[in-house]
Design an enzyme around this catalytic site. Structure first.
Site, PDB file in Angstrom:
ATOM      1  N   HIS A  54     -96.144 -11.161  21.210  1.00 56.25           N
ATOM      2  CA  HIS A  54     -94.742 -11.558  20.762  1.00 56.25           C
ATOM      3  C   HIS A  54     -94.883 -11.953  19.306  1.00 56.25           C
ATOM      4  CE1 HIS A  54     -92.201 -12.747  24.872  1.00 56.25           C
ATOM      5  NE2 HIS A  54     -92.763 -11.297  24.670  1.00 56.25           N
ATOM      6  N   GLU A  56     -93.712 -14.595  17.449  1.00 53.02           N
ATOM      7  CA  GLU A  56     -93.890 -15.893  17.238  1.00 53.02           C
ATOM      8  C   GLU A  56     -95.383 -16.119  17.386  1.00 53.02           C
ATOM      9  OE1 GLU A  56     -89.860 -15.849  19.247  1.00 53.02           O
ATOM     10  OE2 GLU A  56     -91.875 -14.940  19.728  1.00 53.02           O
ATOM     11  N   CYS A  85     -88.950 -17.315  23.520  1.00 55.99           N
ATOM     12  CA  CYS A  85     -88.963 -17.273  24.893  1.00 55.99           C
ATOM     13  C   CYS A  85     -89.672 -18.654  25.549  1.00 55.99           C
ATOM     14  CB  CYS A  85     -89.556 -16.247  25.782  1.00 55.99           C
ATOM     15  SG  CYS A  85     -91.618 -16.041  25.457  1.00 55.99           S
ATOM     16  N   CYS A  88     -93.489 -18.805  24.528  1.00 57.80           N
ATOM     17  CA  CYS A  88     -93.631 -18.715  22.933  1.00 57.80           C
ATOM     18  C   CYS A  88     -92.956 -20.274  22.518  1.00 57.80           C
ATOM     19  CB  CYS A  88     -92.890 -17.805  22.367  1.00 57.80           C
ATOM     20  SG  CYS A  88     -93.658 -16.192  22.280  1.00 57.80           S
TER      21      CYS A  88
END
Length: 196
Positions: A54, A56, A85, A88
Site C-alpha cells: 500500500h 502509505e 485501511c 496501514c
C-alpha cells in the site's frame, strides 16, 4: 515527471460516494522542516500503490530512509485518494510514536471501508489518537493539489458537480467516526445511531 497527469488526478481523487473501479490509492505529499518560526520545504511529489504494498507503507519506508534529525521538527502533509485501511492506519500510528518530532496531516478524498468488516473506522480512531490530523479534502485542498502536484498546463482547477456536497457528507461521516457519541451534536445523527 514528478507531476501527476490531469486525467489520473481527476479520475482517482474525485470524491464520489460510490467510486467503482478505483482500486489504486494515490498519495501526494509535502515534507517540510520547521526552523523556529519559518518552515523549509524539503520534498514533494506523489506515489501510488505498488504490487503487494500500500502507498502509505511505501511512503513510510521512503521517509524512514531519510534518517531524520531528532532535534528538528518536521511536518508532513498527505493528500490521498482513499483513507488508510486498518493495517496501514496501524503502521502510521506506530511510525508517529517512533518519531515524536514529526507531525502528519492527512487530507482524504474518500473514506475506504471493507464492507465485510468494521475495522477501518477503528483504524482511523487509533490514527487520530496517535496524533495524526485527519480531514476530508475540500475545494481548497483540490485547488492546492491541482496547482502543486498536477501537470495542469496552467489550466485553472474546475470542480465537478457534487464536489462540495460530497465533501460535506464525508466530513460528517468522518466526524461521527472520530467523536464519541456523547459529543455528537447533530440530533438527527444521534437518533439514527439509536435507531429511533
Amino acid at each position: 515527471s514528478i507531476l501527476m497527469q490531469r486525467r489520473l488526478f481527476l479520475y482517482n481523487f474525485r470524491n464520489l460516494r460510490k467510486a467503482k473501479g478505483r482500486r489504486e490509492t494515490y498519495l501526494c505529499y509535502v515534507v517540510k522542516r520547521r526552523d523556529s518560526a519559518t518552515s523549509c520545504s524539503l520534498d514533494f511529489g506523489y506515489l501510488r500503490n505498488q504490487m503487494g504494498c500500500h502507498v502509505e507503507v511505501l511512503f513510510l519506508r521512503y521517509i524512514a530512509a531519510w534518517d531524520l534529525d531528532p532535534r528538528r521538527c518536521y511536518r508532513i502533509t498527505w493528500f490521498t485518494s482513499w483513507s488508510p485501511c486498518y493495517d496501514c492506519a496501524q503502521h502510521i500510528a506506530n511510525f508517529l510514536r517512533s518519531y515524536p518530532n514529526l507531525t502528519l496531516r492527512i487530507f482524504m478524498a474518500r473514506l475506504y471501508f471493507c464492507e465485510d468488516r468494521k475495522a477501518e473506522p477503528e483504524g482511523l480512531r487509533r490514527l487520530h489518537k496517535a496524533g495524526a490530523q485527519i480531514a476530508i479534502m475540500t475545494f481548497k485542498d483540490y485547488f492546492y493539489c491541482w496547482n502543486t502536484f498536477v501537470e495542469n498546463r496552467e489550466q485553472a482547477f474546475k470542480g465537478w458537480e457534487g464536489l462540495h456536497e460530497n465533501s460535506v457528507h464525508l466530513a460528517r461521516k468522518l466526524r461521527r467516526i472520530l467523536l464519541p457519541l456523547y459529543e455528537v451534536d447533530d440530533l438527527r445523527d444521534a437518533f439514527k445511531i439509536l435507531g429511533l
